[in-house]
Motif scaffolding. Structure first.
Motif, PDB file in Angstrom:
ATOM      1  N   HIS A 267       0.753  -1.288   0.040  1.00 49.60           N
ATOM      2  CA  HIS A 267       0.029   0.075  -0.200  1.00 49.60           C
ATOM      3  C   HIS A 267       0.719   1.149  -0.010  1.00 49.60           C
ATOM      4  O   HIS A 267       1.840   1.274   0.418  1.00 49.60           O
ATOM      5  N   GLU A 268       0.196   2.261  -0.644  1.00 48.63           N
ATOM      6  CA  GLU A 268       1.332   3.658  -0.985  1.00 48.63           C
ATOM      7  C   GLU A 268       1.270   4.526   0.595  1.00 48.63           C
ATOM      8  O   GLU A 268       1.939   4.752   0.834  1.00 48.63           O
ATOM      9  N   THR A 269       0.170   4.348   1.220  1.00 48.53           N
ATOM     10  CA  THR A 269      -0.156   4.939   2.310  1.00 48.53           C
ATOM     11  C   THR A 269      -0.553   4.062   3.652  1.00 48.53           C
ATOM     12  O   THR A 269      -1.132   3.073   3.346  1.00 48.53           O
ATOM     13  N   LEU A 270      -0.192   4.661   4.859  1.00 50.91           N
ATOM     14  CA  LEU A 270      -0.579   3.867   6.067  1.00 50.91           C
ATOM     15  C   LEU A 270      -2.073   3.856   6.177  1.00 50.91           C
ATOM     16  O   LEU A 270      -2.426   2.909   6.544  1.00 50.91           O
ATOM     17  N   MET A 271      -2.743   4.965   5.694  1.00 47.26           N
ATOM     18  CA  MET A 271      -4.298   4.702   5.954  1.00 47.26           C
ATOM     19  C   MET A 271      -4.665   3.758   4.877  1.00 47.26           C
ATOM     20  O   MET A 271      -5.891   3.119   5.677  1.00 47.26           O
TER      21      MET A 271
END
Length: 770
Positions: free
Chosen positions: A49-53
């Motif tokens: 995934h690109e972001t933690l969110m």
């Protein structure tokens, strides 16, 4: 069963002190293998995934299983901010919880201290106080639901020594959180830190951004880092040897530490003053400065803002709940602390350092307070520092006020508004006042009556004159110092007169004789206006004499005289002398009495143009004031060509002002005060758009920067002259002047509101004053 490495077995055996059974050992090995599998799964999700969110929805159940806990949250540090944000996805919406990085919350304290924390009972206030006196548990989330927080594991998420967030795990289902959970939490936080660093566009070391900008090669930077003893030395070499601009270095530090970069801006920021003053030598040694903006919001400027232990010490010593953190270059921090880093190294010293010195002397000599010498080096430097600071921030007045039973307050008026600057120990009040009296050639033994004088000092090689007034109060002598304007005259086209007032004023001042009065309260810019008019009239064929007290603005071509009432050389006597010196134009500083006013009228009637000032509220009021002094109405009405009343109001900061649609109340105020029948002359259009200041670094967050004049110009017409003959009421004369074309101060202020120079609030101050 999976094969188990010897490293896992050894790590488990080494952690145990008590003998364990073979069954227990295998159970622990299985737990360790399970943890390793879960950590690998977490690492895999982070990579996908690109972001933690995006990854959080899948990560949460795995992390909870890892710790055997009920709930968790991950707080991310907001880029360039001093707070944390936890984001939760509920359906299609994302809910946010913001927490300041401060000791007032558990997550905030962990981010500030950069230390992991286990809290067995967050409702135990004593347990929290032992960690930090101000630490509190925010139970509002428990109260809003049936959930109850019983225990918390909180771990800082770091990367490259910079705090990026906090992981909080809540309510372990079996037993309490322990050291094994803490070690597991640290390992997981390291993995998340690597992801955060990428997400926040951070860098692995403070100056990596310079490599990305192609300002220096990575190999050269690495060599510099190896050879330099500390960051201060490294920055010096980057600027001197590699010619890298300071703003680029500041930007690099800002990106790495994730806090704003602050340059040396003495006009916008001053040293923060509070009762718990930090030792200056300590601050210089650690390269920390605590400054404040115009609204007294504290900012901690640090060369290395990731030094959590130092920040905790500063935070504790300050004793304040809210503050911002910024990164500054070492020389910037030292400049804020008063240490000259440029050519002007012989300044009076830094305010806090001087105050530390005199505080120490007062502690050592409490019994000798009355015998303190006014020439003590610290007191001399203290007065010099106050004067230099006032000139630097463009203050118009300095107030040194004694307070009964408390420290002496030093305030300065900037753009017409007083603000607290510092406090002086009460034990040194008399010595400071005596020093100022000596500089102003006043009697230091006389403390019962007011005294007036003048002093001068040099700043950056230029002389600065200051008018001094001492006034005895019940708490001790107070001093007010007015910093006199220096330099030449302001051009008339810079006075911000309305087109109508400009045209009328130019018509008045070309008349060969008559009297023109500029009126307003003290500090309203009357002298500046008079010299602007003289600058317009100052040509070789005109002989101009001025009598002033004091002479503030000098112009070549004028014959300027300083009056001295102490020796009998008053405005009236100066005026009589000028009449024997073949003048064309005469400026009289002020019409203080009947004698001066009468002499001015006589001079104007005998063929001279006379300019003068008076302290009145409006142009029509000036007429009745002079008539009350005993002037002949016929002579005055014949002599007077016009009266210009003025005030100074604050102008909006050009850097941050924005346009907005006026409210109904503001539209009503404009129409009511200007007159609906005259609105077209100031370009009124509907919908009405006004301006306001948002607040920025340029204006110190106030939305205002600088001041401008608002004017009320009365011209003497035949109809008005007839009313003066009759000594009519002020209201009647004001009504006639308005019908003759005069616009009031409030009306001129509204013209400048529509121009975008100022806002309604400033005009309301004038209308309230009237």
């Amino acid at each position: 069963m999976k094969p188990v490495s010897s490293a896992i077995v050894n790590s488990i055996i080494n952690r145990e002190i008590q003998p364990i059974t073979e069954e227990a050992l295998y159970r622990m090995i299985n737990d360790q293998v399970r943890q390793d599998d879960l950590l690998k799964k977490i690492d895999s999700y982070l990579e996908q995934h690109e972001t933690l969110m995006d990854a959080y929805q899948k990560l949460e159940p795995i992390i909870l299983k890892l710790f055997g806990a009920e709930r968790m949250s991950i707080f991310q540090r907001r880029r360039q901010h001093q707070d944390l944000v936890a984001r939760f996805k509920t359906g299609n919406e994302i809910r946010e919880i913001k927490v300041a990085i401060s000791p007032q919350s558990i997550a905030g304290y962990v981010a500030l201290s950069q230390l992991p924390l286990i809290i067995n009972d967050p409702y135990n206030a004593e347990e929290l106080r032992e960690i930090h006196p101000r630490l509190k548990f925010a139970d509002k989330f428990d109260k809003s639901s049936s959930f109850k927080t019983k225990s918390i594991l909180c771990v800082p998420i770091m990367n490259a020594g910079v705090i990026l967030g906090v992981m909080q795990v809540i309510n372990k289902q079996r037993g309490d959180f322990n050291d094994a959970d803490l070690r597991l939490g640290k390992g997981l936080a390291d993995m998340l830190g690597n992801k955060f660093r990428f997400e926040l566009d951070g860098t692995k070391q403070p100056f990596q951004y310079l490599v990305h900008r192609n300002l220096i090669q990575e190999s050269v930077l690495d060599q510099l880092i190896e050879s330099c003893k500390d960051q201060k030395h490294l920055i010096q070499r980057l600027t001197s040897e590699h010619r890298i601009p300071e703003n680029e270095i500041g930007q690099a530090l800002s990106i790495h530490y994730q806090v704003p970069w602050l340059d040396y801006l003495p006009d916008k920021y001053h040293l923060f003053q509070n009762e718990s003053r930090l030792n200056v030598s300590y601050l210089k040694r650690n390269l920390v400065a605590v400054i404040a903006d115009a609204r007294e919001n504290p900012i901690v400027v640090m060369a290395e803002p990731n030094n959590a232990a130092l920040l905790m010490e500063v935070e504790s010593a300050l004793g304040i709940e809210q503050y911002e953190i910024s990164v500054g270059l070492p020389n910037t921090v030292l400049q804020y602390l008063g240490e000259a880093t440029g050519g002007d190294s012989k300044g009076p010293g830094e305010m806090d350092e001087i105050l530390d010195e005199i505080s120490t002397s007062s502690d050592d000599h409490e019994e000798m307070v009355d015998e303190l010498s006014d020439d003590a080096p610290a007191v001399v430097r203290l007065v010099s520092r106050i004067l230099h600071d006032a000139k630097r921030i463009n203050a118009s007045d300095i107030h040194i006020d004694a307070e009964k039973g408390g420290p002496t307050r030093v305030r300065m008026r900037v753009d017409g508004v007083c603000r607290d600057i510092t406090q002086l120990p009460a034990s040194h009040h008399s010595a400071v006042i005596a020093r100022i009296k000596i500089m102003a050639n006043l009697n230091i033994a006389e403390k019962r009556v007011p005294q007036d004088g003048k002093l001068a000092f040099r700043m950056q090689g230029k002389p600065v004159e200051v008018r001094v007034a001492t006034i005895p109060t019940v708490a001790g002598e107070g001093v007010v110092m007015r910093i006199l304007a220096a330099g030449g005259a302001m051009p008339m086209d810079k006075m911000n007169l309305s087109p109508r007032n400009t045209e009328m004023l130019k018509t008045m001042i070309v008349k060969p004789h008559g009297i023109l009065l500029v009126v307003g309260p003290t500090g309203s810019g009357k002298t500046t206006t008079l010299h602007a008019i003289l600058g317009h009239l100052n040509t070789p064929e005109k002989k101009i004499w001025t009598a002033e007290d004091p002479v503030e603005i000098t112009q070549p071509g004028l014959q300027q005289v300083q009056v001295s009432p102490k020796i009998g050389f008053t405005f009236a006597s100066a005026l009589r002398a000028f009449l024997r010196a073949d003048p064309d134009i005469i400026l009289i500083g002020e019409m203080r009495d009947k004698e001066t006013a009468h002499a001015g009228i006589e001079a104007s009637l005998t063929g001279h143009l006379v300019l003068s000032t008076l302290h009145t509220n409006s142009a029509p009021e000036t007429i009745t004031r002079l008539l009350d002094l005993g002037l002949d109405p016929v002579n005055f009405s014949d002599a007077c060509v016009g009266i210009l009343a003025q005030r100074l109001i604050r102008t909006l900061c050009k850097n941050c002002k924005e346009e907005y649609p006026a409210t109904d109340a503001e539209v009503g105020f404009v129409k009511r005060q200007y007159g609906e029948d005259k609105l077209e002359e100031i370009g009124y259009k509907e919908p009405l758009m006004l301006h306001r200041g948002k607040g920025c670094d340029e204006c110190g967050g106030t939305g205002y920067k600088g001041r401008t004049g608002v004017h009320e110009l009365l011209t003497m017409t035949p109809e008005l002259r007839a009313l003066v003959y009759k000594e009519a009421a002020v209201t009647a004369m004001a009504k006639q002047a308005t019908s003759d074309g005069m616009r009031t101060l409030v009306q001129d202020g509204l013209y400048k509101v529509l121009k975008g120079d100022t806002d309604i609030a400033q005009v309301q101050i004038i209308s309230g004053a009237e």
